[in-house]
Design a protein around this motif. Structure first.
Motif, PDB file in Angstrom:
ATOM      1  N   GLU A 164      -0.807  -4.790 -19.085  1.00 33.30           N
ATOM      2  CA  GLU A 164      -1.432  -5.522 -17.983  1.00 33.30           C
ATOM      3  C   GLU A 164      -2.947  -5.333 -17.963  1.00 33.30           C
ATOM      4  N   ALA A 165      -3.416  -4.113 -18.244  1.00 35.86           N
ATOM      5  CA  ALA A 165      -4.860  -3.829 -18.188  1.00 35.86           C
ATOM      6  C   ALA A 165      -5.619  -4.557 -19.294  1.00 35.86           C
ATOM      7  N   TRP A 166      -4.977  -4.724 -20.447  1.00 34.11           N
ATOM      8  CA  TRP A 166      -5.603  -5.432 -21.568  1.00 34.11           C
ATOM      9  C   TRP A 166      -4.778  -6.671 -21.901  1.00 34.11           C
ATOM     10  N   LYS A 167      -4.507  -7.436 -20.867  1.00 34.85           N
ATOM     11  CA  LYS A 167      -3.621  -8.598 -20.959  1.00 34.85           C
ATOM     12  C   LYS A 167      -4.053  -9.592 -22.029  1.00 34.85           C
ATOM     13  N   HIS A 168      -5.336  -9.778 -22.181  1.00 34.45           N
ATOM     14  CA  HIS A 168      -5.843 -10.808 -23.095  1.00 34.45           C
ATOM     15  C   HIS A 168      -6.235 -10.235 -24.463  1.00 34.45           C
ATOM     16  N   CYS A 169      -5.855  -9.003 -24.716  1.00 35.80           N
ATOM     17  CA  CYS A 169      -6.119  -8.395 -26.023  1.00 35.80           C
ATOM     18  C   CYS A 169      -4.812  -8.302 -26.814  1.00 35.80           C
ATOM     19  N   ARG A 197      -3.067   0.487 -30.178  1.00 35.22           N
ATOM     20  CA  ARG A 197      -3.426  -0.150 -31.447  1.00 35.22           C
ATOM     21  C   ARG A 197      -3.108  -1.637 -31.412  1.00 35.22           C
ATOM     22  N   ILE A 198      -1.958  -1.990 -30.841  1.00 33.73           N
ATOM     23  CA  ILE A 198      -1.596  -3.413 -30.726  1.00 33.73           C
ATOM     24  C   ILE A 198      -2.670  -4.169 -29.955  1.00 33.73           C
ATOM     25  N   LYS A 199      -3.181  -3.538 -28.914  1.00 33.89           N
ATOM     26  CA  LYS A 199      -4.187  -4.182 -28.063  1.00 33.89           C
ATOM     27  C   LYS A 199      -5.615  -4.017 -28.589  1.00 33.89           C
ATOM     28  N   GLY A 200      -5.777  -3.214 -29.627  1.00 33.68           N
ATOM     29  CA  GLY A 200      -7.111  -3.001 -30.185  1.00 33.68           C
ATOM     30  C   GLY A 200      -8.020  -2.219 -29.266  1.00 33.68           C
ATOM     31  N   VAL A 201      -7.451  -1.298 -28.505  1.00 30.43           N
ATOM     32  CA  VAL A 201      -8.216  -0.531 -27.517  1.00 30.43           C
ATOM     33  C   VAL A 201      -8.712   0.780 -28.123  1.00 30.43           C
ATOM     34  N   GLU A 202     -10.011   1.028 -28.015  1.00 22.94           N
ATOM     35  CA  GLU A 202     -10.558   2.314 -28.432  1.00 22.94           C
ATOM     36  C   GLU A 202     -10.277   3.339 -27.337  1.00 22.94           C
ATOM     37  N   TYR A 203     -10.039   4.571 -27.754  1.00 20.39           N
ATOM     38  CA  TYR A 203      -9.726   5.616 -26.769  1.00 20.39           C
ATOM     39  C   TYR A 203     -10.137   6.964 -27.334  1.00 20.39           C
ATOM     40  N   ASP A 204     -10.305   7.916 -26.439  1.00 18.11           N
ATOM     41  CA  ASP A 204     -10.559   9.305 -26.838  1.00 18.11           C
ATOM     42  C   ASP A 204      -9.239  10.060 -26.769  1.00 18.11           C
ATOM     43  N   TYR A 205      -8.922  10.776 -27.840  1.00 14.59           N
ATOM     44  CA  TYR A 205      -7.665  11.513 -27.895  1.00 14.59           C
ATOM     45  C   TYR A 205      -7.923  13.004 -27.689  1.00 14.59           C
ATOM     46  N   LEU A 232       5.208  -6.835 -23.255  1.00 16.23           N
ATOM     47  CA  LEU A 232       6.362  -7.300 -22.485  1.00 16.23           C
ATOM     48  C   LEU A 232       6.383  -8.823 -22.468  1.00 16.23           C
ATOM     49  N   PRO A 233       7.566  -9.428 -22.506  1.00 16.69           N
ATOM     50  CA  PRO A 233       7.635 -10.895 -22.462  1.00 16.69           C
ATOM     51  C   PRO A 233       7.082 -11.450 -21.150  1.00 16.69           C
ATOM     52  N   GLU A 234       6.586 -12.670 -21.211  1.00 14.63           N
ATOM     53  CA  GLU A 234       6.101 -13.341 -20.002  1.00 14.63           C
ATOM     54  C   GLU A 234       7.262 -13.819 -19.130  1.00 14.63           C
ATOM     55  N   SER A 245       5.521   7.641 -20.491  1.00 16.12           N
ATOM     56  CA  SER A 245       5.189   6.723 -21.585  1.00 16.12           C
ATOM     57  C   SER A 245       5.483   5.257 -21.275  1.00 16.12           C
ATOM     58  N   GLU A 246       6.658   4.957 -20.712  1.00 17.21           N
ATOM     59  CA  GLU A 246       6.981   3.546 -20.464  1.00 17.21           C
ATOM     60  C   GLU A 246       6.102   2.947 -19.358  1.00 17.21           C
ATOM     61  N   VAL A 247       5.758   3.781 -18.377  1.00 19.79           N
ATOM     62  CA  VAL A 247       4.830   3.333 -17.324  1.00 19.79           C
ATOM     63  C   VAL A 247       3.467   3.028 -17.945  1.00 19.79           C
ATOM     64  N   ILE A 248       3.042   3.886 -18.863  1.00 18.52           N
ATOM     65  CA  ILE A 248       1.754   3.687 -19.534  1.00 18.52           C
ATOM     66  C   ILE A 248       1.777   2.411 -20.383  1.00 18.52           C
ATOM     67  N   LEU A 249       2.886   2.158 -21.063  1.00 16.13           N
ATOM     68  CA  LEU A 249       2.989   0.944 -21.881  1.00 16.13           C
ATOM     69  C   LEU A 249       2.807  -0.305 -21.029  1.00 16.13           C
ATOM     70  N   GLU A 250       3.452  -0.324 -19.859  1.00 12.98           N
ATOM     71  CA  GLU A 250       3.322  -1.493 -18.981  1.00 12.98           C
ATOM     72  C   GLU A 250       1.893  -1.613 -18.463  1.00 12.98           C
TER      73      GLU A 250
END
Length: 238
Positions: free
Chosen positions: A90-95, A38-46, A100-102, A81-86
Motif C-alpha cells: 500500500e505504501a509503495w502502491k505505484h512501484c 525488492r519487488i517494489k524497488g524500495v531502498e532501505y537500511d538493514y 496483493l490482488p486488486e 511479516s504479513e502485516v509488513i507485506l501489506e
C-alpha cells in the motif's frame, strides 16, 4: 538574495523516508519482507539483530512480540511479516507490481491461502522435521496431504499470484529452500517432480526470480543451523 531552504528540507525528508529493516539473517519472515521491498524497488537500511542480545531499538519498536522483522518508516514501526507485506504494497502502491490482488475476492483468497500455510501446512512439515519413527511417518503423510491441496490450487500456474510473485508466493517462499534442507538432513524426499509437478516447478521459478535470486541466506550455513535443532528435538523426545 538568500538561498532557498527547500532543497535541504527535501533532502532531509528523503533521508527520513528511507525505511529501516531490523532483521536476522536466518529468519524466513525477514526474507519475505526483503523480497517484497525488492519487488517494489524500495531502498532501505538493514540492521542485523543478535536475537540472544536484542537491541534497545528493537525492543522499543516491537515491545509486544520483541521479534524481527520490524520495518520502521518515517519513524513509525510496523511488526509481523504479513502485516509488513501489506503495508509495503500500500505504501509503495505505484512501484513495481501489486503484491496483493486488486480484486476483493482474489485478495481475500490470497489471505486465505496464507492462513492455510500457517494453520495447515507448516505444522506437519515442522513436526516431520523434529520427530522420528511413527511420529515422523504420520507427520510426513499429513504434510503430503496438505501439499496435495496446495498442488491443486497452483494447478500449473507459474506463481500463486499468476505470472508474477504475489502475497501467497512470498509467504510460502521460504519453503522453496527450507524443504530441500530438511530433506537433506532427514534423508527423505517430501516434494518430488513426479508427485508435485506444479509445486516442484514453482520452487524453481521462485528461487530464480530476480527479486529472490541473490537474496537468500547462505544455504550451507542454514543447514548447519538446522541440523542441531533436529538433533536437540530428537534427543528431548528420547
Amino acid at each position: 538574495m538568500s538561498s532557498s531552504p527547500v532543497h535541504h528540507t527535501t533532502m532531509n525528508q528523503l533521508q527520513e523516508e528511507v525505511p529501516k529493516l531490523f532483521g536476522f539473517w536466518a529468519s524466513p519472515y525477514v526474507l519475505k519482507v526483503i523480497w517484497a521491498l525488492r519487488i517494489k524497488g524500495v531502498e532501505y537500511d538493514y540492521i542485523e539483530e543478535d536475537l540472544r542480545n536484542k537491541s534497545d531499538q528493537l525492543l522499543e519498536y516491537n515491545p509486544v512480540h520483541k521479534k524481527v522483522p520490524v520495518l520502521v518508516y518515517q519513524g513509525k514501526p510496523i511488526a509481523e511479516s504479513e502485516v509488513i507485506l501489506e503495508f509495503i504494497d500500500e505504501a509503495w502502491k505505484h512501484c513495481g507490481h501489486p503484491i496483493l490482488p486488486e480484486d476483493p475476492y482474489q485478495r481475500a483468497m490470497a489471505r486465505f491461502w496464507v492462513k492455510f500455510q500457517h494453520d495447515k501446512l507448516s505444522p506437519p512439515i515442522w513436526k516431520w522435521f523434529t520427530t522420528q519413527g511413527q511420529e515422523e511417518e504420520e507427520a510426513y503423510e499429513a504434510s503430503i496431504e496438505q501439499l496435495l491441496v496446495l498442488e491443486k490450487e497452483l494447478d500449473g500456474k507459474r506463481f500463486f499470484g499468476g505470472d508474477k510473485i504475489g502475497f501467497v508466493d512470498l509467504s510460502l517462499g521460504p519453503l522453496s529452500y527450507v524443504i530441500p534442507i530438511y530433506e537433506e538432513i532427514i534423508g527423505a524426499k517430501l516434494i518430488t517432480e513426479h508427485k508435485f509437478p506444479s509445486l516442484f516447478m514453482w520452487m524453481g521459478n521462485f528461487l530464480s526470480s530476480p527479486s529472490v535470486k541473490g537474496h537468500l541466506p547462505p544455504l550451507d550455513e542454514l543447514q548447519a543451523r538446522y541440523q542441531p535443532i533436529r538433533e536437540a528435538f530428537l534427543k528431548g523426545k528420547n
